[in-house]
Design a protein around this motif. Sequence first.
Motif, PDB file in Angstrom:
ATOM      1  N   ILE A  86      -0.799  17.962  18.168  1.00 25.48           N
ATOM      2  CA  ILE A  86       0.037  18.990  18.773  1.00 25.48           C
ATOM      3  C   ILE A  86      -0.382  20.376  18.291  1.00 25.48           C
ATOM      4  CG2 ILE A  86       2.389  19.936  18.840  1.00 25.48           C
ATOM      5  CD1 ILE A  86       2.020  17.461  20.586  1.00 25.48           C
ATOM      6  N   SER A  87      -0.350  21.337  19.198  1.00 24.39           N
ATOM      7  CA  SER A  87      -0.567  22.753  18.869  1.00 24.39           C
ATOM      8  C   SER A  87       0.758  23.496  19.000  1.00 24.39           C
ATOM      9  CB  SER A  87      -1.600  23.363  19.813  1.00 24.39           C
ATOM     10  OG  SER A  87      -1.738  24.749  19.580  1.00 24.39           O
ATOM     11  N   GLU A  88       1.105  24.251  17.957  1.00 21.75           N
ATOM     12  CA  GLU A  88       2.354  25.000  17.977  1.00 21.75           C
ATOM     13  C   GLU A  88       2.247  26.199  17.043  1.00 21.75           C
ATOM     14  OE1 GLU A  88       6.538  23.120  18.121  1.00 21.75           O
ATOM     15  OE2 GLU A  88       6.231  23.602  16.005  1.00 21.75           O
ATOM     16  N   ASN A  89       2.580  27.360  17.538  1.00 23.26           N
ATOM     17  CA  ASN A  89       2.579  28.585  16.729  1.00 23.26           C
ATOM     18  C   ASN A  89       1.255  28.791  15.974  1.00 23.26           C
ATOM     19  OD1 ASN A  89       5.255  29.100  17.513  1.00 23.26           O
ATOM     20  ND2 ASN A  89       6.059  27.852  15.833  1.00 23.26           N
ATOM     21  N   ASP A  90       0.160  28.604  16.693  1.00 27.05           N
ATOM     22  CA  ASP A  90      -1.189  28.808  16.145  1.00 27.05           C
ATOM     23  C   ASP A  90      -1.547  27.822  15.036  1.00 27.05           C
ATOM     24  OD1 ASP A  90      -1.697  31.029  17.842  1.00 27.05           O
ATOM     25  OD2 ASP A  90      -0.606  32.334  16.460  1.00 27.05           O
ATOM     26  N   ASN A  91      -0.835  26.703  14.941  1.00 30.92           N
ATOM     27  CA  ASN A  91      -1.154  25.637  13.997  1.00 30.92           C
ATOM     28  C   ASN A  91      -1.299  24.322  14.749  1.00 30.92           C
ATOM     29  OD1 ASN A  91      -0.997  27.066  11.415  1.00 30.92           O
ATOM     30  ND2 ASN A  91       1.201  27.226  11.828  1.00 30.92           N
ATOM     31  N   TYR A  92      -2.058  23.397  14.144  1.00 29.23           N
ATOM     32  CA  TYR A  92      -2.178  22.046  14.682  1.00 29.23           C
ATOM     33  C   TYR A  92      -1.418  21.087  13.778  1.00 29.23           C
ATOM     34  CZ  TYR A  92      -6.017  24.117  17.334  1.00 29.23           C
ATOM     35  OH  TYR A  92      -6.758  24.917  18.151  1.00 29.23           O
ATOM     36  N   TYR A  93      -0.776  20.082  14.408  1.00 31.16           N
ATOM     37  CA  TYR A  93       0.010  19.101  13.665  1.00 31.16           C
ATOM     38  C   TYR A  93      -0.336  17.689  14.117  1.00 31.16           C
ATOM     39  CZ  TYR A  93       2.917  23.115  12.407  1.00 31.16           C
ATOM     40  OH  TYR A  93       3.357  24.321  11.922  1.00 31.16           O
ATOM     41  N   ASN A  94      -0.340  16.774  13.160  1.00 34.31           N
ATOM     42  CA  ASN A  94      -0.351  15.345  13.455  1.00 34.31           C
ATOM     43  C   ASN A  94       1.127  14.962  13.545  1.00 34.31           C
ATOM     44  OD1 ASN A  94      -0.574  12.562  13.510  1.00 34.31           O
ATOM     45  ND2 ASN A  94      -2.061  12.448  11.836  1.00 34.31           N
ATOM     46  N   ARG A  95       1.665  14.973  14.753  1.00 34.36           N
ATOM     47  CA  ARG A  95       3.116  14.933  14.954  1.00 34.36           C
ATOM     48  C   ARG A  95       3.569  13.610  15.563  1.00 34.36           C
ATOM     49  NH1 ARG A  95       5.796  20.164  17.331  1.00 34.36           N
ATOM     50  NH2 ARG A  95       5.482  20.691  15.126  1.00 34.36           N
ATOM     51  N   LEU A  96       4.527  13.000  14.891  1.00 32.38           N
ATOM     52  CA  LEU A  96       5.161  11.794  15.406  1.00 32.38           C
ATOM     53  C   LEU A  96       6.379  12.166  16.235  1.00 32.38           C
ATOM     54  CD1 LEU A  96       5.871   8.452  13.687  1.00 32.38           C
ATOM     55  CD2 LEU A  96       7.838   9.780  14.487  1.00 32.38           C
ATOM     56  N   PHE A  97       6.476  11.554  17.403  1.00 29.39           N
ATOM     57  CA  PHE A  97       7.670  11.676  18.233  1.00 29.39           C
ATOM     58  C   PHE A  97       8.449  10.362  18.178  1.00 29.39           C
ATOM     59  CE2 PHE A  97       4.814  14.746  20.363  1.00 29.39           C
ATOM     60  CZ  PHE A  97       5.629  15.875  20.333  1.00 29.39           C
ATOM     61  N   PHE A  98       9.746  10.461  18.024  1.00 33.94           N
ATOM     62  CA  PHE A  98      10.638   9.316  18.200  1.00 33.94           C
ATOM     63  C   PHE A  98      11.481   9.644  19.420  1.00 33.94           C
ATOM     64  CE2 PHE A  98      14.104   6.440  17.800  1.00 33.94           C
ATOM     65  CZ  PHE A  98      13.663   5.367  17.036  1.00 33.94           C
ATOM     66  N   VAL A  99      11.145   8.985  20.532  1.00 35.59           N
ATOM     67  CA  VAL A  99      11.772   9.284  21.814  1.00 35.59           C
ATOM     68  C   VAL A  99      12.830   8.234  22.120  1.00 35.59           C
ATOM     69  CG1 VAL A  99      11.384   9.652  24.273  1.00 35.59           C
ATOM     70  CG2 VAL A  99       9.635  10.352  22.621  1.00 35.59           C
ATOM     71  N   PHE A 100      14.046   8.690  22.376  1.00 36.70           N
ATOM     72  CA  PHE A 100      15.156   7.791  22.668  1.00 36.70           C
ATOM     73  C   PHE A 100      15.125   7.369  24.144  1.00 36.70           C
ATOM     74  CE2 PHE A 100      16.426  10.393  19.079  1.00 36.70           C
ATOM     75  CZ  PHE A 100      16.966   9.465  18.192  1.00 36.70           C
ATOM     76  N   PRO A 101      15.830   6.296  24.487  1.00 35.44           N
ATOM     77  CA  PRO A 101      15.809   5.825  25.880  1.00 35.44           C
ATOM     78  C   PRO A 101      16.261   6.861  26.902  1.00 35.44           C
ATOM     79  CG  PRO A 101      16.702   4.120  24.444  1.00 35.44           C
ATOM     80  CD  PRO A 101      16.530   5.345  23.595  1.00 35.44           C
ATOM     81  N   ASP A 102      17.087   7.822  26.491  1.00 30.02           N
ATOM     82  CA  ASP A 102      17.538   8.851  27.443  1.00 30.02           C
ATOM     83  C   ASP A 102      16.585  10.038  27.539  1.00 30.02           C
ATOM     84  OD1 ASP A 102      17.948  10.188  25.061  1.00 30.02           O
ATOM     85  OD2 ASP A 102      20.107  10.457  25.319  1.00 30.02           O
ATOM     86  N   GLY A 103      15.467   9.977  26.796  1.00 31.68           N
ATOM     87  CA  GLY A 103      14.469  11.042  26.865  1.00 31.68           C
ATOM     88  C   GLY A 103      14.582  12.081  25.772  1.00 31.68           C
ATOM     89  N   ASN A 104      15.693  12.137  25.077  1.00 25.26           N
ATOM     90  CA  ASN A 104      15.793  13.027  23.915  1.00 25.26           C
ATOM     91  C   ASN A 104      14.862  12.536  22.812  1.00 25.26           C
ATOM     92  OD1 ASN A 104      17.762  14.900  24.863  1.00 25.26           O
ATOM     93  ND2 ASN A 104      19.345  13.339  24.580  1.00 25.26           N
ATOM     94  N   TYR A 105      14.521  13.413  21.872  1.00 24.94           N
ATOM     95  CA  TYR A 105      13.545  13.014  20.868  1.00 24.94           C
ATOM     96  C   TYR A 105      13.761  13.745  19.548  1.00 24.94           C
ATOM     97  CZ  TYR A 105      11.193  17.403  22.093  1.00 24.94           C
ATOM     98  OH  TYR A 105      10.906  18.728  22.318  1.00 24.94           O
TER      99      TYR A 105
END
Length: 260
Positions: A86-105
């Motif tokens: 992921i790219s965010e605010n001029d930084n790169y991240y190895n980012r884990l998403f935990f996505v719920f069944p309703d699409g929130n995360y």
Amino acid sequence: MSEKLNIAFIQANLKWEDSEANRSLFSGEIDKISKETDLIILPEMFTTGFSMNAEKLAEPTRGATLEWMQQQAKKKKSAVTGSVIISENDNYYNRLFFVFPDGNYKLYDKRHTFTLAKEDETYTAGRQRLIVEYKGWKICPLICYDLRFPVWARNTEDYDLLIYVANWPKKRVNAWDTLLKARAIENMSYCIGVNRTGEDGDGYVYNGHSAAYDCLGKELTPLDRSEEFTAEISIDKASLYETRKKLKFLQDRDTFSLDL
């Protein structure tokens, strides 16, 4: 609230730096999951492999892969988790998403960047651990190299399930096997590690060994774990709490604070 949590985790041979191909691969594997599932776990950097080519491969947080995870979660009525570049605010991240069944995360940025591969020179380390509350379960998701640092995983919140998503190479897989089991035992928690197979674009070979353990270190998955597979398991909260009540090991844990 659910006393049992049905979990599927997918060990696959990732296509090197090919996000579209990997999303297609996992779409097919998720479609094959046979029973009702509460949580689907994918490996670390599951769209690219463990690449330092972040400038080329990074997505915005609300990019194609998060959208895909939300679609899969809604389709299967299941939470989906795994990490992405992921790219965010001029930084790169190895980012884990935990996505719920309703699409929130919820999200977690890898705390321990792998200096041996110079991950620390490309990706910004996270500074906050994530505890997810889902269907009455408390879940702590972490990423690969975090496995070597037991203080970061110490069960001070009485979580029920510890997850590691990884690209852990074959040459050090004995450490992977040993540490996953140790994290389960010392934290009196279920512990699941999801790795990949195959060879990446940098020539590193992966032989999987994805596994699940109960809070006493008993393995809940098949012993032959070196090829591609999808495991479907069920974990039981009553059994976990009964063991904790009987043995009381967490009550004797040391107190400490982390200097981040």
